[in-house]
Design a protein around this motif. Structure first.
Motif, PDB file in Angstrom:
ATOM      1  N   LYS A 193     -20.884 -20.908 -58.937  1.00  0.00           N
ATOM      2  CA  LYS A 193     -21.503 -19.667 -59.388  1.00  0.00           C
ATOM      3  C   LYS A 193     -21.218 -18.514 -58.448  1.00  0.00           C
ATOM      4  CE  LYS A 193     -25.281 -22.106 -61.610  1.00  0.00           C
ATOM      5  NZ  LYS A 193     -26.698 -22.409 -61.605  1.00  0.00           N
ATOM      6  N   HIS A 194     -20.994 -18.824 -57.169  1.00  0.00           N
ATOM      7  CA  HIS A 194     -20.778 -17.792 -56.157  1.00  0.00           C
ATOM      8  C   HIS A 194     -19.490 -18.077 -55.396  1.00  0.00           C
ATOM      9  CE1 HIS A 194     -24.897 -16.449 -56.842  1.00  0.00           C
ATOM     10  NE2 HIS A 194     -25.250 -17.721 -56.783  1.00  0.00           N
ATOM     11  N   ILE A 195     -18.673 -17.046 -55.231  1.00  0.00           N
ATOM     12  CA  ILE A 195     -17.420 -17.165 -54.488  1.00  0.00           C
ATOM     13  C   ILE A 195     -17.472 -16.191 -53.319  1.00  0.00           C
ATOM     14  CG2 ILE A 195     -14.913 -16.981 -54.585  1.00  0.00           C
ATOM     15  CD1 ILE A 195     -15.149 -17.498 -57.617  1.00  0.00           C
ATOM     16  N   TYR A 196     -17.199 -16.713 -52.125  1.00  0.00           N
ATOM     17  CA  TYR A 196     -17.187 -15.912 -50.910  1.00  0.00           C
ATOM     18  C   TYR A 196     -15.814 -16.011 -50.275  1.00  0.00           C
ATOM     19  CZ  TYR A 196     -22.216 -16.172 -51.506  1.00  0.00           C
ATOM     20  OH  TYR A 196     -23.494 -16.102 -52.016  1.00  0.00           O
TER      21      TYR A 196
ATOM     22  N   PHE B 288     -14.712 -19.669 -50.211  1.00  0.00           N
ATOM     23  CA  PHE B 288     -15.794 -20.648 -50.217  1.00  0.00           C
ATOM     24  C   PHE B 288     -16.453 -20.600 -51.582  1.00  0.00           C
ATOM     25  CE2 PHE B 288     -15.351 -18.907 -45.951  1.00  0.00           C
ATOM     26  CZ  PHE B 288     -15.162 -20.051 -45.203  1.00  0.00           C
ATOM     27  N   TYR B 289     -16.548 -21.742 -52.242  1.00  0.00           N
ATOM     28  CA  TYR B 289     -17.154 -21.840 -53.566  1.00  0.00           C
ATOM     29  C   TYR B 289     -18.514 -22.513 -53.416  1.00  0.00           C
ATOM     30  CZ  TYR B 289     -12.376 -20.881 -54.929  1.00  0.00           C
ATOM     31  OH  TYR B 289     -11.137 -20.305 -55.075  1.00  0.00           O
ATOM     32  N   ARG B 290     -19.558 -21.853 -53.883  1.00  0.00           N
ATOM     33  CA  ARG B 290     -20.916 -22.350 -53.705  1.00  0.00           C
ATOM     34  C   ARG B 290     -21.698 -22.265 -55.014  1.00  0.00           C
ATOM     35  NH1 ARG B 290     -18.827 -24.000 -49.998  1.00  0.00           N
ATOM     36  NH2 ARG B 290     -19.172 -23.630 -47.799  1.00  0.00           N
ATOM     37  N   GLN B 291     -22.630 -23.226 -55.188  1.00  0.00           N
ATOM     38  CA  GLN B 291     -23.556 -23.202 -56.310  1.00  0.00           C
ATOM     39  C   GLN B 291     -24.719 -22.262 -56.016  1.00  0.00           C
ATOM     40  OE1 GLN B 291     -23.449 -24.723 -59.354  1.00  0.00           O
ATOM     41  NE2 GLN B 291     -21.372 -25.288 -58.796  1.00  0.00           N
ATOM     42  N   ARG B 292     -25.133 -22.231 -54.761  1.00  0.00           N
ATOM     43  CA  ARG B 292     -26.265 -21.395 -54.366  1.00  0.00           C
ATOM     44  C   ARG B 292     -25.790 -20.196 -53.573  1.00  0.00           C
ATOM     45  NH1 ARG B 292     -30.610 -25.898 -52.262  1.00  0.00           N
ATOM     46  NH2 ARG B 292     -30.776 -27.003 -54.234  1.00  0.00           N
ATOM     47  N   LYS B 293     -26.540 -19.136 -53.665  1.00  0.00           N
ATOM     48  CA  LYS B 293     -26.235 -17.920 -52.932  1.00  0.00           C
ATOM     49  C   LYS B 293     -26.503 -18.145 -51.443  1.00  0.00           C
ATOM     50  CE  LYS B 293     -27.309 -13.809 -54.727  1.00  0.00           C
ATOM     51  NZ  LYS B 293     -28.124 -12.646 -55.120  1.00  0.00           N
ATOM     52  N   ILE B 294     -25.633 -17.598 -50.596  1.00  0.00           N
ATOM     53  CA  ILE B 294     -25.834 -17.711 -49.160  1.00  0.00           C
ATOM     54  C   ILE B 294     -26.006 -16.330 -48.546  1.00  0.00           C
ATOM     55  CG2 ILE B 294     -24.546 -19.874 -48.993  1.00  0.00           C
ATOM     56  CD1 ILE B 294     -22.256 -18.280 -47.712  1.00  0.00           C
ATOM     57  N   ASP B 295     -26.667 -16.278 -47.403  1.00  0.00           N
ATOM     58  CA  ASP B 295     -26.881 -15.036 -46.672  1.00  0.00           C
ATOM     59  C   ASP B 295     -25.626 -14.755 -45.845  1.00  0.00           C
ATOM     60  OD1 ASP B 295     -27.804 -12.847 -45.308  1.00  0.00           O
ATOM     61  OD2 ASP B 295     -29.368 -13.926 -44.195  1.00  0.00           O
ATOM     62  N   THR B 296     -24.866 -13.723 -46.231  1.00  0.00           N
ATOM     63  CA  THR B 296     -23.599 -13.436 -45.560  1.00  0.00           C
ATOM     64  C   THR B 296     -23.799 -12.893 -44.150  1.00  0.00           C
ATOM     65  OG1 THR B 296     -23.532 -11.253 -46.593  1.00  0.00           O
ATOM     66  CG2 THR B 296     -22.370 -13.041 -47.707  1.00  0.00           C
ATOM     67  N   LEU B 297     -24.980 -12.401 -43.827  1.00  0.00           N
ATOM     68  CA  LEU B 297     -25.246 -11.928 -42.466  1.00  0.00           C
ATOM     69  C   LEU B 297     -25.530 -13.093 -41.517  1.00  0.00           C
ATOM     70  CD1 LEU B 297     -27.537  -8.877 -43.293  1.00  0.00           C
ATOM     71  CD2 LEU B 297     -25.091  -8.865 -42.768  1.00  0.00           C
ATOM     72  N   ARG B 298     -25.972 -14.186 -42.055  1.00  0.00           N
ATOM     73  CA  ARG B 298     -26.362 -15.327 -41.234  1.00  0.00           C
ATOM     74  C   ARG B 298     -25.200 -16.302 -40.984  1.00  0.00           C
ATOM     75  NH1 ARG B 298     -31.254 -19.487 -42.750  1.00  0.00           N
ATOM     76  NH2 ARG B 298     -31.170 -20.664 -40.818  1.00  0.00           N
ATOM     77  N   TYR B 299     -24.284 -16.412 -41.952  1.00  0.00           N
ATOM     78  CA  TYR B 299     -23.193 -17.375 -41.847  1.00  0.00           C
ATOM     79  C   TYR B 299     -21.867 -16.671 -41.601  1.00  0.00           C
ATOM     80  CZ  TYR B 299     -26.566 -20.657 -43.691  1.00  0.00           C
ATOM     81  OH  TYR B 299     -27.667 -21.433 -43.863  1.00  0.00           O
ATOM     82  N   TYR B 300     -20.922 -17.434 -41.011  1.00  0.00           N
ATOM     83  CA  TYR B 300     -19.597 -16.907 -40.738  1.00  0.00           C
ATOM     84  C   TYR B 300     -18.571 -17.978 -41.092  1.00  0.00           C
ATOM     85  CZ  TYR B 300     -20.473 -19.623 -36.527  1.00  0.00           C
ATOM     86  OH  TYR B 300     -20.796 -20.633 -35.658  1.00  0.00           O
TER      87      TYR B 300
END
Length: 145
Positions: free
Chosen positions: A110-113, A122-134
């Motif tokens: 659902k989410h592509i980063y 990065f392909y993810r099912q759940r939304k991630i906090d882009t400020l917290r992860y690198y």
């Protein structure tokens, strides 16, 4: 295949591979979505997802039945019947039962980063906090595509 044919198949596999007869009921449960089958601890019945037979055929159905029969026979013998138990792993390996069944639902991300430095996606099912992860490759900043 109907429930009567499934019951006969489960009884045959139980006696051939385990040497013990199957004395409870096995039936198709169309409400199962993500799992190939399940063993019911209280009633000792086995439910099988009909999608396993429809999508992958007889061989995968037999593999799922073997897996569920491992749970069944070990539970009735009072031995370790859970996936993490040594008894279960040993018996499943001896009879050729798989640890997991083939995927029954297509998983679409659902989410592509994307990393802003190296371009890794990065392909993810759940939304991630882009400020917290690198980025794990280059430690770069991640942006949502």
């Amino acid at each position: 295949m109907n429930n009567e044919a499934l019951q006969a198949l489960v009884c045959e596999i139980s006696t051939r591979f385990f040497g013990i007869s199957f004395k409870h009921h096995a039936y198709f449960n169309p409400r199962l979505r993500t799992t190939g089958g399940r063993y019911m601890l209280r009633t000792h019945h086995i439910e099988i997802n009909p999608a396993v037979y429809e999508r992958y055929g007889q061989q995968e159905l037999i593999a799922v039945i073997k897996h569920e029969l491992c749970h069944y026979h070990l539970h009735l013998q009072g031995r370790g019947y859970k996936h993490r138990d040594k008894d279960f792993k040993t018996l499943a390996n001896n009879v050729g039962a798989p640890r997991f069944c083939q995927p029954l639902q297509a998983v679409t991300p659902k989410h592509i980063y994307e990393c802003s430095q190296c371009g890794v996606r990065f392909y993810r099912q759940r939304k991630i906090d882009t400020l917290r992860y690198y980025c794990g490759q280059c430690k770069g900043e991640i942006k949502k595509v």
